[in-house]
Design a protein around this motif. Sequence first.
Motif, PDB file in Angstrom:
ATOM      1  N   ALA A  36     -64.634  22.965  84.244  1.00 16.52           N
ATOM      2  CA  ALA A  36     -64.115  23.902  83.449  1.00 16.52           C
ATOM      3  C   ALA A  36     -63.140  23.099  82.625  1.00 16.52           C
ATOM      4  N   VAL A  37     -62.426  22.013  83.156  1.00 15.38           N
ATOM      5  CA  VAL A  37     -61.303  21.359  82.649  1.00 15.38           C
ATOM      6  C   VAL A  37     -61.561  20.789  81.094  1.00 15.38           C
ATOM      7  N   ALA A  38     -62.900  20.203  81.205  1.00 18.16           N
ATOM      8  CA  ALA A  38     -63.467  19.384  80.201  1.00 18.16           C
ATOM      9  C   ALA A  38     -63.739  20.412  79.131  1.00 18.16           C
ATOM     10  N   LEU A  39     -63.896  21.724  79.296  1.00 12.66           N
ATOM     11  CA  LEU A  39     -64.275  22.798  78.016  1.00 12.66           C
ATOM     12  C   LEU A  39     -63.044  23.269  77.411  1.00 12.66           C
ATOM     13  N   LEU A  40     -61.827  22.894  78.110  1.00 15.95           N
ATOM     14  CA  LEU A  40     -60.522  23.575  77.379  1.00 15.95           C
ATOM     15  C   LEU A  40     -60.362  23.058  76.056  1.00 15.95           C
ATOM     16  N   PRO A  41     -60.234  21.539  75.775  1.00 17.36           N
ATOM     17  CA  PRO A  41     -60.114  21.241  74.439  1.00 17.36           C
ATOM     18  C   PRO A  41     -60.984  21.815  73.445  1.00 17.36           C
ATOM     19  N   LEU A  42     -62.408  21.949  73.784  1.00 18.92           N
ATOM     20  CA  LEU A  42     -63.196  22.453  72.850  1.00 18.92           C
ATOM     21  C   LEU A  42     -62.902  23.863  72.358  1.00 18.92           C
ATOM     22  N   MET A  43     -62.531  24.598  73.562  1.00 20.11           N
ATOM     23  CA  MET A  43     -62.063  26.072  73.411  1.00 20.11           C
ATOM     24  C   MET A  43     -60.738  26.075  72.349  1.00 20.11           C
ATOM     25  N   GLY A  44     -60.033  25.330  72.611  1.00 19.46           N
ATOM     26  CA  GLY A  44     -58.659  25.216  71.618  1.00 19.46           C
ATOM     27  C   GLY A  44     -59.166  24.819  70.297  1.00 19.46           C
ATOM     28  N   ALA A  45     -59.944  23.943  70.075  1.00 19.65           N
ATOM     29  CA  ALA A  45     -60.581  23.618  68.870  1.00 19.65           C
ATOM     30  C   ALA A  45     -61.356  24.719  68.063  1.00 19.65           C
ATOM     31  N   GLY A  82     -60.856  28.939  63.467  1.00 18.56           N
ATOM     32  CA  GLY A  82     -60.665  30.280  63.214  1.00 18.56           C
ATOM     33  C   GLY A  82     -59.453  30.771  62.853  1.00 18.56           C
ATOM     34  N   LEU A  83     -58.042  30.333  63.403  1.00 18.29           N
ATOM     35  CA  LEU A  83     -56.820  30.811  63.139  1.00 18.29           C
ATOM     36  C   LEU A  83     -56.471  30.236  61.750  1.00 18.29           C
ATOM     37  N   LEU A  84     -56.613  28.958  61.611  1.00 19.77           N
ATOM     38  CA  LEU A  84     -56.334  28.190  60.434  1.00 19.77           C
ATOM     39  C   LEU A  84     -56.928  29.080  59.263  1.00 19.77           C
ATOM     40  N   VAL A 130     -63.899  34.159  67.581  1.00 13.99           N
ATOM     41  CA  VAL A 130     -63.427  35.491  67.294  1.00 13.99           C
ATOM     42  C   VAL A 130     -61.983  35.718  67.245  1.00 13.99           C
ATOM     43  N   ALA A 131     -61.559  35.490  68.556  1.00 16.69           N
ATOM     44  CA  ALA A 131     -60.081  35.661  68.594  1.00 16.69           C
ATOM     45  C   ALA A 131     -59.125  35.155  67.799  1.00 16.69           C
ATOM     46  N   GLY A 146     -55.191  34.840  63.703  1.00 14.87           N
ATOM     47  CA  GLY A 146     -54.801  33.976  62.493  1.00 14.87           C
ATOM     48  C   GLY A 146     -54.284  34.903  61.421  1.00 14.87           C
ATOM     49  N   CYS A 147     -54.863  35.973  61.304  1.00 14.22           N
ATOM     50  CA  CYS A 147     -54.633  36.967  60.059  1.00 14.22           C
ATOM     51  C   CYS A 147     -53.567  37.785  60.658  1.00 14.22           C
ATOM     52  N   PHE A 148     -53.570  38.219  61.946  1.00 10.03           N
ATOM     53  CA  PHE A 148     -52.361  38.998  62.542  1.00 10.03           C
ATOM     54  C   PHE A 148     -51.177  38.272  62.364  1.00 10.03           C
TER      55      PHE A 148
END
Length: 234
Positions: A85-94, A99-101, A150-151, A156-158
Amino acid sequence: MLLAGVGIVGLTLFAVFNPDRSSADASAERLSPRDLLRAFWVSPAKHPDFAWAFGSRLSLYLGYNIVVAYKLYILQDYVGLGADAVALLPLMGAVALGGLLLTTVLGGRLSDRLGRRKIFVLVSAVIVGGALLIPLALPTVTGILLMAGVAGLGFGCFQAVDTALISEVLPSKTSYAKDLGIVNMAQALPQVPPTGNSAAYPTGARNRRDDRRHLGPVFGVLGGLAVLRVKAVR
């Protein structure tokens, strides 16, 4: 410990080499500790718009952190990745950052152009709440990445529009900085263990029946609905 040390050193150097020289009259009366603490109380009865805006942000951040703050454990236990699971965290963040930007820029500009705030806050909060439901229906890596993307779009808009909305309902024209500091509590408190974190794992266990992460979408949507009570902003 290293990051905390960098923060302490950086803030100390800033305070020492960039002292705050007030433009106020040096003979002006200083606030007592009691008056200072009292200044941070904003009456919801006297300033209902500010109170509803504060509650809206508090609720959305609480819902978001109930789920996202535990993404590592969700990946390990719920999705079943274990140590991978640790290796997937950076991809989730990216994915979330992309979407946020995008919606921070587009949502904010569109809100300014239309002169509308509440509808953007409501829709973005519903998007965040809906995103937090995705892993319940799709407990896979794909589902988690969809949730992050999606979140991020909703968040980002919020962030962009809700910040503008709150700036329009601040209680006092003479204490903007203090009131914005109060607003900051709405997004900081849900990240503190006695509030948001314990709502997800009240006993500290990750796989027990008292896991309350399903409340995340509820608080997210409530955050959007609360802003509808603001009267002074469209």
